[in-house]
Design an enzyme around this catalytic site. Structure first.
Site, mmCIF file in Angstrom:
data_model
loop_
_atom_site.group_PDB
_atom_site.id
_atom_site.type_symbol
_atom_site.label_atom_id
_atom_site.label_comp_id
_atom_site.label_asym_id
_atom_site.label_seq_id
_atom_site.Cartn_x
_atom_site.Cartn_y
_atom_site.Cartn_z
ATOM 1 N N PHE A 1 0.818 -1.212 0.000
ATOM 2 C CA PHE A 1 0.000 0.000 0.000
ATOM 3 C C PHE A 1 0.853 1.264 0.000
ATOM 4 O O PHE A 1 0.319 2.360 -0.201
ATOM 5 C CB PHE A 1 -0.884 0.053 1.263
ATOM 6 C CG PHE A 1 -1.944 -0.990 1.349
ATOM 7 C CD1 PHE A 1 -3.183 -0.802 0.767
ATOM 8 C CD2 PHE A 1 -1.730 -2.165 2.055
ATOM 9 C CE1 PHE A 1 -4.184 -1.754 0.869
ATOM 10 C CE2 PHE A 1 -2.721 -3.125 2.167
ATOM 11 C CZ PHE A 1 -3.954 -2.921 1.571
ATOM 12 N N THR B 1 -4.166 2.450 -8.618
ATOM 13 C CA THR B 1 -5.263 3.397 -8.773
ATOM 14 C C THR B 1 -5.809 3.398 -10.196
ATOM 15 O O THR B 1 -5.083 3.085 -11.152
ATOM 16 C CB THR B 1 -4.781 4.822 -8.427
ATOM 17 O OG1 THR B 1 -5.784 5.781 -8.757
ATOM 18 C CG2 THR B 1 -3.519 5.177 -9.211
ATOM 19 N N ASP B 2 -7.066 3.802 -10.335
ATOM 20 C CA ASP B 2 -7.633 3.948 -11.671
ATOM 21 C C ASP B 2 -7.093 5.169 -12.407
ATOM 22 O O ASP B 2 -7.272 5.307 -13.619
ATOM 23 C CB ASP B 2 -9.165 3.997 -11.607
ATOM 24 C CG ASP B 2 -9.711 5.165 -10.790
ATOM 25 O OD1 ASP B 2 -8.907 5.900 -10.178
ATOM 26 O OD2 ASP B 2 -10.942 5.335 -10.742
ATOM 27 N N GLU B 3 -6.413 6.048 -11.697
ATOM 28 C CA GLU B 3 -5.906 7.266 -12.332
ATOM 29 C C GLU B 3 -4.827 6.989 -13.372
ATOM 30 O O GLU B 3 -4.529 7.859 -14.202
ATOM 31 C CB GLU B 3 -5.404 8.248 -11.273
ATOM 32 C CG GLU B 3 -6.507 8.733 -10.360
ATOM 33 C CD GLU B 3 -6.099 9.907 -9.486
ATOM 34 O OE1 GLU B 3 -5.339 10.766 -9.953
ATOM 35 O OE2 GLU B 3 -6.552 9.958 -8.326
ATOM 36 N N TYR C 1 1.413 12.253 -9.918
ATOM 37 C CA TYR C 1 1.018 11.119 -9.085
ATOM 38 C C TYR C 1 0.661 9.901 -9.923
ATOM 39 O O TYR C 1 1.197 8.807 -9.734
ATOM 40 C CB TYR C 1 -0.181 11.498 -8.200
ATOM 41 C CG TYR C 1 -0.923 10.297 -7.667
ATOM 42 C CD1 TYR C 1 -0.291 9.403 -6.807
ATOM 43 C CD2 TYR C 1 -2.243 10.043 -8.037
ATOM 44 C CE1 TYR C 1 -0.962 8.277 -6.325
ATOM 45 C CE2 TYR C 1 -2.919 8.937 -7.559
ATOM 46 C CZ TYR C 1 -2.274 8.050 -6.701
ATOM 47 O OH TYR C 1 -2.938 6.942 -6.246
ATOM 48 N N SER C 2 -0.265 10.074 -10.879
ATOM 49 C CA SER C 2 -0.708 8.913 -11.660
ATOM 50 C C SER C 2 0.419 8.376 -12.536
ATOM 51 O O SER C 2 0.495 7.167 -12.777
ATOM 52 C CB SER C 2 -1.936 9.268 -12.495
ATOM 53 O OG SER C 2 -1.697 10.368 -13.344
ATOM 54 N N LYS D 1 2.471 6.141 -10.298
ATOM 55 C CA LYS D 1 1.780 4.869 -10.041
ATOM 56 C C LYS D 1 1.778 3.989 -11.286
ATOM 57 O O LYS D 1 1.909 2.757 -11.190
ATOM 58 C CB LYS D 1 0.349 5.124 -9.565
ATOM 59 C CG LYS D 1 0.250 5.688 -8.160
ATOM 60 C CD LYS D 1 0.835 4.757 -7.100
ATOM 61 C CE LYS D 1 -0.041 3.528 -6.886
ATOM 62 N NZ LYS D 1 0.504 2.657 -5.798
ATOM 63 N N ASN E 1 -11.424 5.986 -2.997
ATOM 64 C CA ASN E 1 -11.836 5.443 -1.709
ATOM 65 C C ASN E 1 -12.289 6.555 -0.761
ATOM 66 O O ASN E 1 -11.832 7.692 -0.853
ATOM 67 C CB ASN E 1 -10.676 4.711 -1.047
ATOM 68 C CG ASN E 1 -10.473 3.299 -1.551
ATOM 69 O OD1 ASN E 1 -10.241 2.379 -0.773
ATOM 70 N ND2 ASN E 1 -10.519 3.110 -2.864
#
Length: 350
Positions: A81, A134-136, A159-160, A163, A189
């Protein structure tokens, strides 16, 4: 009793996962967290003294520390996580996101691979490295369509992008080295223990004290909202029954415009704590965030059909539970508003 190494287990989603799994006696958890601004041991207070939970403060990029924990505890799975996760912070300081989400994940993968190679064949076959994403990473949708596991990556924020890079590394370690990995990509979330720079807890805290409620742009950006404990059960299902090397998208089937979310919070607080004027009057539209994706939506049919998971909370029931939790746990919020974050807007460096 299985043993899991959970990284980032004092953050929002990680802490909820640890609380859920330890509470149900599913596994013994070694919880590694660097306790940056979003990590909070207060979230884990109920586990004090539990034989099924051991907290270790440390960074996933500290190879010696991670290798020592793997050697000492011999976990059956690593569940990652650990991440810098707030888009606005990534706009102001992208380097930290690359360091944790890319370099840190690479370091964790290398340690896990070295450990996995020492296991006997039975334990090798049972071991899992589960990466929470993440979906981003998929970018932005128009008015129709949903993200599927085969949707091309098109990240639009630092950020995306970080990830997306970590997702690719996880995939590469499976295809190149055979490491048994799983990846989950979730929608937005919300729920207990969320750091109050995120939309829902920020709006709750500001509305409680009568501060302006800043809504980006026209407020019509759409997100698919997923109650955090539903997400945690999805992760547990993927860990237990997911096919090695596969990606599973996790969504709440609860698309809402941001302004709808804020309206719901205002109305929920007004019903519980009436004031002279409705809290909707506090809404203030502010300049949009740079690179603000217009719409996210998740097609979660794969995890539903293959693993039998589906969300138990609707958005309506989940937001009511979330408001009640923050009203009942004001001490938790007060303890983390220590000067590191006081509700100010982030991501305005551009």
């Amino acid at each position: 009793m299985r043993t899991w190494l959970v990284t980032g287990g004092a953050g929002f989603i990680g802490a909820n996962f640890v609380l859920q799994q330890v509470g149900e006696g599913v596994a013994r958890i070694i919880n590694l967290d660097a306790l940056t601004y979003a990590g909070n041991r207060e979230s884990l207070r109920s586990l004090h003294g539990s034989e099924l939970h051991r907290f270790e403060q440390g960074d996933i990029g500290d190879r010696d520390r991670v290798a020592a924990l793997l050697l000492e505890h011999q976990p059956d799975a690593v569940i990652n996580f650990a991440a810098e996760s707030h888009v606005d912070r990534s706009i102001d300081g992208p380097a930290a996101f690359v360091q944790t989400n890319v370099v840190g994940t690479l370091s964790l993968l290398e340690c896990a691979l070295a450990y996995w190679r020492t296991l006997d064949e039975a334990r090798k076959g049972a071991f899992r490295f589960l990466h929470v994403s993440t979906d981003e990473v998929y970018g932005s949708l128009g008015d129709s369509g949903k993200f599927r596991e085969d949707t091309p990556y098109a990240p639009n924020s630092p950020y995306s992008a970080s990830k997306a890079a970590s997702d690719h590394l996880v995939r590469a370690f499976h295809h190149t080295y055979g490491l048994p990995v799983l990846t989950t990509n979730c929608s937005n979330n919300y729920g207990p223990y969320q750091f109050p720079e995120k939309l829902i807890p920020l709006m709750i805290q500001k509305a409680l004290v009568g501060e302006p409620l800043p809504v980006y742009g026209d407020g019509k950006n759409v997100r698919d909202w997923l109650y955090v404990t539903d997400h945690c059960r999805a992760i547990a299902a993927v860990l237990a029954r997911g096919r090695v090397g596969e990606v599973y998208n996790v969504g709440g089937d609860a698309e809402r415009q941001n302004i709808e979310v804020v309206h719901r919070i205002c109305d929920g607080l007004d019903a519980r704590l009436p004031r002279a004027t409705p809290r909707r009057d506090l809404i203030t539209y502010v300049k949009d965030r740079p690179g603000h994706d217009r719409r996210y939506a998740i097609d979660a049919s794969k995890i539903q059909n293959e693993l039998g998971w589906k969300p138990t909370q609707t958005f309506e029931s989940g937001i009511e539970a979330t408001i009640d939790w923050y009203l009942s746990n004001s001490d938790w919020t007060a303890n983390i508003r220590d000067g590191s974050y006081r509700g100010e807007r982030l991501g305005v460096a551009v």
